[in-house]
Structures are given as structure tokens and as C-alpha cells.
Design an enzyme around this catalytic site. Sequence first.
Site, short mmCIF file in Angstrom:
data_model
loop_
_atom_site.label_atom_id
_atom_site.label_comp_id
_atom_site.label_asym_id
_atom_site.label_seq_id
_atom_site.Cartn_x
_atom_site.Cartn_y
_atom_site.Cartn_z
N TYR A 142 4.33 2.66 6.68
CA TYR A 142 4.83 1.65 7.61
C TYR A 142 6.32 1.48 7.37
CZ TYR A 142 5.42 -2.99 9.78
OH TYR A 142 5.82 -4.06 10.55
N ASP A 237 12.62 5.36 2.58
CA ASP A 237 12.45 3.95 2.92
C ASP A 237 12.03 3.21 1.65
OD1 ASP A 237 11.85 1.46 3.77
OD2 ASP A 237 10.39 2.06 5.32
N LYS A 265 13.52 -6.72 1.21
CA LYS A 265 12.72 -7.49 0.25
C LYS A 265 13.51 -7.93 -1.00
CE LYS A 265 8.54 -5.32 2.06
NZ LYS A 265 7.59 -6.22 2.66
N1 PMP Z 1 9.60 -0.45 5.36
C1 PMP Z 1 8.65 -0.66 4.44
C2 PMP Z 1 8.34 0.42 3.45
C3 PMP Z 1 7.98 -1.89 4.39
O1 PMP Z 1 7.04 -2.08 3.46
C4 PMP Z 1 8.30 -2.89 5.34
C5 PMP Z 1 7.61 -4.24 5.35
N2 PMP Z 1 6.49 -4.38 4.61
C6 PMP Z 1 9.29 -2.62 6.28
C7 PMP Z 1 9.93 -1.39 6.27
C8 PMP Z 1 9.68 -3.65 7.31
O2 PMP Z 1 10.34 -4.69 6.69
P1 PMP Z 1 10.41 -6.15 7.38
O3 PMP Z 1 9.03 -6.68 7.36
O4 PMP Z 1 11.38 -6.90 6.52
O5 PMP Z 1 10.92 -5.94 8.76
#
Ligand code: PMP
Length: 428
Positions: A142, A237, A265
Site C-alpha cells: 500500500y 516507500d 509517519k
Molecule cells: N506508504 C506506506 C508504506 C504506508 O504504510 C502508508 C500509510 N499506512 C502510506 C504510504 C500513506 O500514508 P498516509 O496514510 O500518511 O497518506
Amino acid sequence: MSSSQELFERARQHIPGGVNSPVRAFKAVGGTPIFIERSEGPYVYDSEGKRYIDYVLSWGPMLMGHNHPAVREAVIRQSEKGLSFGAPTELEIQLADRICEIMPGMDMVRMVNSGTEATMSAIRLARGYTGRDTIVKFEGCYHGHSDSLLVKAGSGALTLGVPSSPGVPAALADHTMTLTYNDPEGVRKAFAEHGDQIACVIVEPVAGNMNCIPPAPGFLETLREVCSSSGAVLILDEVMTGFRFGLQGAQGFYGIDADLTTLGKVIGGGMPVGAFGGKREIMEQIAPLGPVYQAGTLSGNPIAMAAGLATLDVISADGFYQPLFQRTEDLCRGMEQAARDAGIPFTTNCAGTMFGGFFTEAGNIQNYEQVMACDTERFNRFFHLMLDAGIYLAPASYEAGFLSSTHGETEIETTVEAARSAFAALAG
Ligand code: PMP
């Protein structure tokens, strides 16, 4: 004092599903989400004052535990000077300098407000830089909820059974190629056939949105190799993994050289922050230096920058990570032993400060298909038994768990004992 049940009923009047992000709704595990009133260290307290040991940690950011005094004070101090200027500040330079100093391969970095923005912008940049349209991602990973990435996505989308959301134009999804995680042969084949059209590969270096799946030896190395030989951009990512595997991220931990990295995060210490950065030659294509457009009214927000800097100060201290890695390992080994004692088929994946538990006879869980074959019903019952015992796990079997530096021996022991009782109840 209102119960979570009462609050959930009220919330559903004007908030779709009663939540502002789908997985919070407990749809996968059933029942009522707990409404949080406050938090401290490894604990969250619900609206009726019940205390839980928290392994969700705001979905990862609270690496130093909730409400860390250094971050709280930095936020209070900065807020006395104003909340947002929409103009440059020295704080942004300080945070950018720090990130570029510690992250390998990060020559320049741009701040945004969420992980979604970071990955969406990194992909636009990779497409602009290469002049190609196709992107490669992996099933069960994701990367936020932007259109191009919401194709067979994991996390909330997976839990809700809408891997490709309505509203995503088919024409856009056509440009997203979804391959199998930990399958280097599949990657080589895709590149042999389509390499000259591929703008980028985006990957979670440790997948945390289909439970917790570390990279098999050689997988990330293959991605690096095929990207280099075909001229595609490798985007790691690290929104979830960044600063959870040591200061240099999962890329430092596994020794992989990324072209672009996305962060989120932890970097905001609990404030809404994301970032993307990498090789100078690529980053120079971003506006106003280059033609690829990207912008944000609140980007580089001073409060968020102050929280990020305070976070980096704390986690940079010598000896911050080792005990945390050890306790993550202790938790996994303890839960596995408790399951064995109860005769419940259960295994864990432990990676850095992240972990996952799987109700399965199979040993080595490496990809989405194996995750999907686990016993979800059993997880759901386990989740509620743990919640009743005051342990807050992610409310879906497809999500990774997280530890913080405030999860001490006592919290780990309490959790393992609660798991022991839960496994016994499942076996009975
Ligand atoms: N990339 C990864 C690997 C994630 O785990 C997440 C959110 N869990 C995101 C992108 C998206 O981040 P956000 O919820 O802050 O938009």
C-alpha cells in the site's frame, strides 16, 4: 464519560462510517472501535478511561511512545510563534539537512503533509524524469490512496475487499503493473518484456500493509538491478519503515541504494508530515527548479518541522534501537511459544521494530497469497480477546504491529501472558 459505543453511534451521523480513515472502523474484526481520549508512552486510554498497551501507535509514527515530552515541548514552543506562514522557515532547512545527512542517497528532500502525497509526488517525478508512464508495484503493498496506486492495493482497501476502488479511471490503472512481492523472477520477466516503458518501481522495503513481510534475500537487490539496467527509477516507500530499522531506514538496514525515498509517519513525530527525496539529478526536476509540478499550502509546516526535529534528536541517541529490536524479537518469540503451548498453529514475522502474527500451519510467510490463506476468523477472535485484556492490536489481520521505545519488559510480559490466555481460549 461516553462509551465508545455511544460515540460510534454519534460519529456515524455525520462522518462516513464514523471514522476518518476506513481501517479504524473495525469492519474487518467486527465490533465497535475504541475511541481514544489520551495517550502516554506505550498506552492509550479510551473514552471510559480503560488503558491499553498500544501496538498500533497511530499506525507507526509513535516510535518513542505516545506524548513524548521532548516532542510535546517542541510543539508548544513553536506554536507560541505562530501556526503556519506559507513562507520559508529555518526549521525546514534544519530538518532537510538532518534527513539528507542520515539517509543514504538522499541529496535533496521536499516536505509534504502525508505519505499519500509523498508517494503520489514521487511517482509524478519519476514519470516526468523518465518520460515514461508505466509504474510497477507489488500485490499487497500500500502506498497511499492516490489513483495510480489504488490498484490491487493493500491496507484498508484490501481489508474492505475493494482492491481497485471505484472512481479510479481504468485508463490510469492501465499504467500500473502489479507484480508478486518477493518474486524476483516475475520482476525480471516484466522488465524483459516492458522495461523500456517502465518509469519506476515503487516498493515497501519491508511490507507492512499485508501484515509484516520482510524482503526475501535477493528481492530488493533484483529491483535495484533491473531499474539500473532499464533506466527506471527505484522508489523505496519508507513511509512506514523509515526510522523503524535504524536511522538509515530499511534501505540502510538491507544495503539498498534507492533513487527516490518516501517518508512519513515517524518523520513528523505524530504531526501530519510526509517527505520525498533522493538523487539530486532527479529532485532537480521538481518545481520551481524543474518542470514537474508539486506544491502545498501547509507543506513544511513549522509545528510539524519542530516535532520532526525533536523526534530525530531523541532517536539519534546512542543505543536507541538495540533494545527496541530485542524487545520486538522477545514479543514474537513469546507469542509463538504461547501458541505452541496451546497447540494453536501460529507464526510471526519480526523485522526491526515491526512484527506480524499469522494463524497458519505454514512456516515462512513471504507474500500476499500466503497472507490471504491464513485463518482470518481466528485472528478476529484473538484480536477481541486481546482487546478485552487491554492489548490494542491493529484491527485487521493484514496490518503490521509496531513497538516503541517505551514498550518495556513489563509490557511485553503482560502482552505475552494475555496472548497465552487468548490462545488457550481459542484452543478450548
Ligand atoms: N506508504 C506506506 C508504506 C504506508 O504504510 C502508508 C500509510 N499506512 C502510506 C504510504 C500513506 O500514508 P498516509 O496514510 O500518511 O497518506
